[in-house]
Write a protein that holds these residues in place. Structure first.
Motif, short mmCIF file in Angstrom:
data_model
loop_
_atom_site.label_atom_id
_atom_site.label_comp_id
_atom_site.label_asym_id
_atom_site.label_seq_id
_atom_site.Cartn_x
_atom_site.Cartn_y
_atom_site.Cartn_z
N VAL A 70 0.92 -1.09 -0.04
CA VAL A 70 -0.07 -0.14 0.06
C VAL A 70 0.89 1.04 0.07
O VAL A 70 1.84 1.25 0.75
N MET A 71 0.80 2.25 -0.88
CA MET A 71 1.33 3.28 -1.21
C MET A 71 0.50 4.48 -0.80
O MET A 71 -0.48 4.42 -1.45
N VAL A 72 1.01 5.42 0.20
CA VAL A 72 -0.08 6.39 0.61
C VAL A 72 0.74 7.83 0.44
O VAL A 72 1.83 7.91 0.96
N GLY A 73 -0.15 8.56 -0.06
CA GLY A 73 0.07 10.16 -0.19
C GLY A 73 -0.01 10.70 -1.45
O GLY A 73 -0.86 10.59 -2.13
N ASP A 74 1.19 11.55 -1.71
CA ASP A 74 0.89 12.24 -2.71
C ASP A 74 1.24 11.58 -4.21
O ASP A 74 2.36 11.73 -4.54
N ILE A 75 0.41 10.93 -4.55
CA ILE A 75 0.63 10.02 -5.87
C ILE A 75 1.08 10.80 -6.73
O ILE A 75 1.81 10.56 -7.93
N MET A 76 0.13 11.92 -6.96
CA MET A 76 0.21 12.57 -8.51
C MET A 76 1.82 13.05 -8.55
O MET A 76 2.28 13.06 -9.59
N ASP B 8 -7.71 3.59 6.04
CA ASP B 8 -7.89 2.83 7.24
C ASP B 8 -8.34 1.28 6.61
O ASP B 8 -7.82 0.33 7.27
N PRO B 9 -9.36 1.32 5.95
CA PRO B 9 -9.88 -0.03 5.46
C PRO B 9 -8.79 -0.93 4.77
O PRO B 9 -8.69 -2.15 4.96
N VAL B 10 -7.57 -0.37 4.30
CA VAL B 10 -6.67 -1.14 3.67
C VAL B 10 -5.54 -1.59 4.45
O VAL B 10 -4.60 -2.33 4.19
N ILE B 11 -5.33 -0.87 5.51
CA ILE B 11 -4.18 -1.22 6.57
C ILE B 11 -4.30 -2.67 6.85
O ILE B 11 -3.06 -3.24 6.88
N PRO B 12 -5.28 -3.42 7.58
CA PRO B 12 -5.10 -4.56 8.10
C PRO B 12 -4.67 -5.74 6.95
O PRO B 12 -4.11 -6.81 7.47
N ASP B 13 -4.85 -5.38 5.63
CA ASP B 13 -4.27 -6.53 4.96
C ASP B 13 -2.90 -6.28 4.16
O ASP B 13 -2.25 -7.00 3.39
N ALA B 14 -2.59 -5.10 4.52
CA ALA B 14 -1.11 -4.85 3.89
C ALA B 14 0.07 -5.55 4.60
O ALA B 14 0.00 -5.61 5.70
N ASP B 15 0.93 -5.90 3.67
CA ASP B 15 2.39 -6.40 4.19
C ASP B 15 3.17 -5.30 4.28
O ASP B 15 4.25 -5.26 4.89
N GLY C 128 0.41 7.17 12.29
CA GLY C 128 0.81 7.07 13.65
C GLY C 128 0.53 6.11 14.27
O GLY C 128 0.11 5.09 13.80
N LYS C 129 0.56 6.23 15.53
CA LYS C 129 0.34 5.00 16.48
C LYS C 129 -0.77 4.27 16.36
O LYS C 129 -0.80 2.90 16.25
N ALA C 130 -2.06 4.84 16.23
CA ALA C 130 -3.18 4.36 16.03
C ALA C 130 -3.25 3.27 14.82
O ALA C 130 -3.61 2.07 14.62
N ARG C 131 -2.80 3.74 13.78
CA ARG C 131 -2.77 2.88 12.50
C ARG C 131 -1.80 1.97 12.30
O ARG C 131 -1.88 1.04 11.82
N VAL C 132 -0.68 2.24 13.04
CA VAL C 132 0.45 1.32 13.11
C VAL C 132 -0.12 -0.07 13.96
O VAL C 132 -0.01 -1.32 13.62
N ALA C 133 -1.14 0.26 14.92
CA ALA C 133 -1.68 -0.87 15.69
C ALA C 133 -2.62 -1.62 15.06
O ALA C 133 -3.03 -2.92 15.21
N MET C 134 -3.15 -1.02 13.79
CA MET C 134 -4.11 -1.76 12.90
C MET C 134 -3.38 -2.52 11.85
O MET C 134 -3.81 -3.35 11.14
N MET C 135 -1.98 -2.38 11.88
CA MET C 135 -1.35 -3.20 10.84
C MET C 135 -1.19 -4.86 11.03
O MET C 135 -0.97 -4.97 12.22
N LYS C 136 -1.01 -5.69 10.17
CA LYS C 136 -0.62 -7.00 10.56
C LYS C 136 0.60 -7.05 11.14
O LYS C 136 1.66 -6.21 11.13
N LYS C 137 0.76 -8.28 12.03
CA LYS C 137 1.78 -8.31 12.98
C LYS C 137 3.15 -8.21 12.10
O LYS C 137 4.32 -7.65 12.84
#
Lengths: 179, 309
Positions: B160-166, B210-217, B247-256
């Motif tokens: 997952v790549m996030v941010g200023d894609i343009m 947020d919805p794509v975080i849990p499945d990302a490697d 940040g911290k909250a989204r890191v907590a949503m990531m796969k182990k």
């Protein structure tokens, strides 16, 4: 045209003779390490270390050296050496290195190997051991231990067949045309 | 294998097998960087000219260190204080530099289109160090290599790549490369930072993080390129961070076992917080270390020789 130069049994005898020479030369084996030049020298070094271990009853450190990045012919853009991994799992500082190659010809591989070794540390001394010395030197390099000396036309290649089971010995052939 | 390329302009020009060749070589060069004597004589006598028409610290340094570790001579030219400021065209400048017989030109240029022309005109190797919004191939190679090093393979990874894609040439090069290597890519960011025609890139696109975080490697945060962005493209740093910052909250949503990446330089507090950037999941400094090895491998391949058979 391919000729068998040595059968596996004859290769084994040459290695035993080399082991005799090493055993009589070195009284103590404290700081001695073997480094084989990939890929033929690596194979010879493996067998020699196995022999010496059996004779001396002790482990002998063995490393493998890839010299592709130390070649002096890259700028000629004539061929493309494959880079493999150098693996020296011990400190060579102050050690006595027995540098092993299968065939000594121009001396350029040995020069590259010595350059590589001194980039990794400062050994106390480097000895050169080769299975075959076929002449044709382009640099003033000689082996300290030679298994067999053979004069070959420069176009011919000595090739050591390495079996799938590398603990076994293959035969040695004279083949091909060197470019 | 016989390396068929004199130049590297974009990942789009490389086959998957060629990318694998670079990756397979990289550990040998990484080992050199970890020695006490970090130098091999491989490119002794070669001259590498680094032309950076845009500001750059790490890419330029990485290329320069890579060239020096292979014993090449390096000369670095930046826009400031050079003849580029006097109105000389890039092609004229390059031809003049060529007359001094370099073996390789590494160039960063603010516009796409110039580097392929240069590569065609000049007999030396030309390596793209970032051209406009087009490509940054060596960054993508080091990113992909860092992923492969961590996970063992790229095939099947969900990136997952996030941010200023343009404005991100890094994103474009990574999408090209990752797709070739069998990874899945999802691009995330506000619509205002997505380029027109993004659907044609072949990656999934989402405006929600947020919805794509849990499945990302792999979650790769991209720098908000403030120097390129008109203010109206998003309301402000704080709001951007709340929707798209890691940040911290989204890191907590990531796969182990998922990892965090960033091509740098980071805007801490905007696209990434220290909780994420400094966490054990971050392999950002591995990316930097691997950058030198990848660039050494690439220069070796482009300058090392070619098979006459």
């Amino acid at each position: 045209m391919t000729d068998i130069l040595l059968t596996p049994g004859e290769v084994g005898m040459v290695l035993q003779e080399l082991a005799d020479k090493l055993e009589s030369k070195f009284k103590t084996w404290e700081d001695i390490v073997f480094i084989g030049i990939r890929s033929g020298g690596e194979h010879v070094a493996e067998h020699l270390v196995r022999l010496m271990k059996k004779r001396l009853g002790r482990e002998i450190p063995l490393g493998e050296l890839d010299i592709a990045l130390y070649r002096d012919d890259l700028s000629k853009r004539l061929f493309y050496p494959e880079v493999k991994k150098t693996s020296i799992p011990f400190d060579i500082e102050g050690k006595i290195v027995i540098l092993v190659d299968d065939v000594l010809n121009t001396g350029r591989s040995v020069r590259a190997a010595i350059d590589h070794i001194v980039d990794l540390g400062r050994p106390r001394r480097i000895y050169l051991l080769v299975l075959f010395d076929r002449g044709g030197r382009e640099l003033p390099i000689q082996a300290d231990f030679t298994g067999k000396t053979i004069e070959l036309p420069s176009k011919k290649i000595i090739k050591i067949n390495v079996p799938d089971d590398t603990s076994k010995l293959g035969n040695v052939i004279i083949t091909g045309v060197k470019k | 294998m016989n390396w068929p390329h004199k130049d590297l302009i974009g990942i789009a020009d490389l086959e998957a097998e060629e990318i694998t060749t670079i990756f397979d070589l990289a550990p040998n060069f990484k080992e050199i960087s970890r020695r006490d004597i970090k130098k091999v004589p491989t490119l002794r006598g070669k001259t590498v000219v680094l032309i950076f028409y845009e500001a750059s610290t790490r890419t330029r340094l990485s290329f320069e260190i890579a060239a020096k570790r292979l014993s090449a001579d390096t000369v670095a030219i930046s826009q400031t204080g050079s003849a580029f400021q006097k109105g000389e065209t890039m092609m004229d400048a390059a031809k003049n530099i060529m007359a001094m017989m370099p073996d390789c030109i590494v160039m960063r240029y603010p516009y796409a289109g110039m580097l392929p022309r240069l590569a065609k005109e000049l007999p030396c190797s030309v390596i793209n160090a970032g051209d406009g919004y087009h490509e940054h191939p060596t960054q993508a190679l080091l990113d992909m290599y860092s992923m492969r090093e961590h996970f063992g393979a790229l095939k099947g990874l969900n990136v997952v790549m996030v941010g200023d894609i343009m404005h991100s040439r890094v994103a474009r090069s990574n999408v090209y490369g990752l797709k070739k290597m069998g990874a899945r890519v999802t691009l995330v960011g506000p619509k205002t930072l997505m380029p027109p025609g993004i659907e044609s890139w072949g990656a999934a696109v989402s405006t929600e993080f947020d919805p794509v975080i849990p499945d990302a490697d792999v979650i790769m945060m991209l720098r908000i390129q403030k120097e390129r962005i008109a203010e109206h493209l998003f309301p402000g740093d704080r709001e951007y961070s709340s929707f798209y910052g890691l940040g911290k909250a989204r890191v907590a949503m990531m796969k182990k076992d998922a990892v965090i990446m960033h091509p740098g330089p980071m805007n801490r507090g905007v696209e990434i917080n220290s909780d994420a950037a400094d966490s054990k999941r971050a392999i950002i400094l591995d990316q930097v270390e691997n950058g030198v090895a990848i660039r050494m491998a690439l220069m070796y391949l482009c300058l090392g020789g070619s098979n006459v058979d």
